[in-house]
Scaffold this motif. Structure first.
Motif, PDB file in Angstrom:
ATOM      1  N   ARG A   1       1.251  -1.795   0.043  1.00  0.00           N
ATOM      2  CA  ARG A   1       0.071   0.187  -0.130  1.00  0.00           C
ATOM      3  C   ARG A   1       1.473   1.423  -0.276  1.00  0.00           C
ATOM      4  N   VAL A   2       0.693   1.288  -0.765  1.00  0.00           N
ATOM      5  CA  VAL A   2       1.447   3.172  -1.262  1.00  0.00           C
ATOM      6  C   VAL A   2       1.051   4.576  -0.674  1.00  0.00           C
ATOM      7  N   SER A   3       1.170   5.416  -0.144  1.00  0.00           N
ATOM      8  CA  SER A   3       0.598   7.183  -0.055  1.00  0.00           C
ATOM      9  C   SER A   3       1.614   7.849  -0.807  1.00  0.00           C
ATOM     10  N   LEU A   4       1.264   8.778  -1.061  1.00  0.00           N
ATOM     11  CA  LEU A   4       1.447   9.596  -2.093  1.00  0.00           C
ATOM     12  C   LEU A   4       0.644  11.298  -0.960  1.00  0.00           C
ATOM     13  N   VAL A   5       1.980  11.832  -0.914  1.00  0.00           N
ATOM     14  CA  VAL A   5       1.539  12.977   0.144  1.00  0.00           C
ATOM     15  C   VAL A   5       2.520  14.348  -0.142  1.00  0.00           C
TER      16      VAL A   5
ATOM     17  N   TYR B   1       0.191   6.625  -9.011  1.00  0.00           N
ATOM     18  CA  TYR B   1       0.072   4.841  -8.794  1.00  0.00           C
ATOM     19  C   TYR B   1       0.095   4.331  -9.217  1.00  0.00           C
ATOM     20  N   GLN B   2       0.221   4.721 -10.101  1.00  0.00           N
ATOM     21  CA  GLN B   2      -0.291   3.549 -11.726  1.00  0.00           C
ATOM     22  C   GLN B   2       1.159   3.141 -12.256  1.00  0.00           C
ATOM     23  N   LEU B   3       1.858   4.689 -11.842  1.00  0.00           N
ATOM     24  CA  LEU B   3       3.163   4.429 -12.957  1.00  0.00           C
ATOM     25  C   LEU B   3       4.283   4.130 -11.556  1.00  0.00           C
ATOM     26  N   ILE B   4       4.379   4.244 -10.202  1.00  0.00           N
ATOM     27  CA  ILE B   4       4.577   3.266  -9.067  1.00  0.00           C
ATOM     28  C   ILE B   4       4.508   1.588  -9.130  1.00  0.00           C
ATOM     29  N   PHE B   5       3.169   1.268  -9.345  1.00  0.00           N
ATOM     30  CA  PHE B   5       3.112  -0.005  -9.600  1.00  0.00           C
ATOM     31  C   PHE B   5       3.616  -0.948 -10.927  1.00  0.00           C
ATOM     32  N   GLN B   6       3.414  -0.030 -12.064  1.00  0.00           N
ATOM     33  CA  GLN B   6       4.017  -0.632 -13.017  1.00  0.00           C
ATOM     34  C   GLN B   6       5.219  -0.734 -13.653  1.00  0.00           C
TER      35      GLN B   6
END
Length: 155
Positions: free
Chosen positions: A110-114, A137-142
Motif C-alpha cells: 500500500r503506497v501513500s503519496l502526500v 500510483y499506476q506509474l509506481i506499480f508499473q
C-alpha cells in the motif's frame, strides 16, 4: 498540483494497494530501487516492519486558496477569498509504502503519496494533501512490476 475529486477511503485504498507474487524482502528491494529511479531520497527503511518512506521536491509554484482550505470545515475569511493563488516554498512529495505478506511468496503493498507545501503568504499554515490522482500510483506499480521482472530474469 491539480485538485482531484474527493475519494472515499475505500476508493483511495483501492488506488493505493496492489498484490505481487514476491516475498517481502524482494518487494522491499524493488520498491527502494524504483523510488531511487524516480528521484526520491530514502528517509526510512524497515525490513521487519515492511515500511519504506522517501521524499522528493515537487515543482509547484502556486496553490489555489481552495486547495489550501479544502480540508477545513470553516468558511474562508473575506480577505482570503479575494486571493485566488498562494505562493508556496519548499514543496515536496512524501511517499511511503507498507508491504505485508499475505501468503506463500505473495505480498500486498500500500503506497501513500502526500504533497507538503510551506506557504509564503503570512497567516497560512503549511499545506498537506494526499494525492488521489491514479496516474502517480499506476506509474509506481508499473515500475515495481518491471523491477520484479528484471530482478528475476537478469540473474
Amino acid at each position: 498540483i491539480e485538485r482531484q475529486p474527493e475519494k472515499s477511503p475505500v476508493e483511495l485504498q483501492a488506488i493505493q494497494s496492489r498484490e505481487f507474487d514476491a516475498n517481502k524482502e524482494e518487494l522491499i528491494s524493488v520498491f527502494i530501487g524504483v523510488f531511487q529511479d524516480l528521484g526520491y531520497t530514502l528517509n526510512q527503511t524497515s525490513v521487519s516492519a515492511g515500511l519504506i518512506t522517501a521524499t522528493t521536491p515537487v515543482q509547484v509554484k502556486q496553490l489555489t486558496v481552495n486547495d489550501v482550505f479544502a480540508h477545513l470545515p470553516v468558511p474562508i475569511l473575506e480577505v482570503q477569498k479575494q486571493m485566488s493563488v498562494v505562493q508556496t516554498l519548499n514543496t515536496y512529495r512524501t511517499i511511503s509504502v507498507l508491504i505485508s505478506p499475505i501468503g506463500d511468496n505473495r505480498t500486498r503493498a500500500r503506497v501513500s503519496l502526500v504533497v507538503n507545501a510551506a506557504i509564503s503568504d503570512p497567516g497560512f499554515l503549511p499545506y498537506q494533501g494526499v494525492e488521489t490522482d491514479t496516474t502517480q500510483y499506476q506509474l509506481i506499480f508499473q515500475k515495481v512490476q518491471q523491477g520484479l521482472f528484471l530482478k528475476r530474469n537478469l540473474k
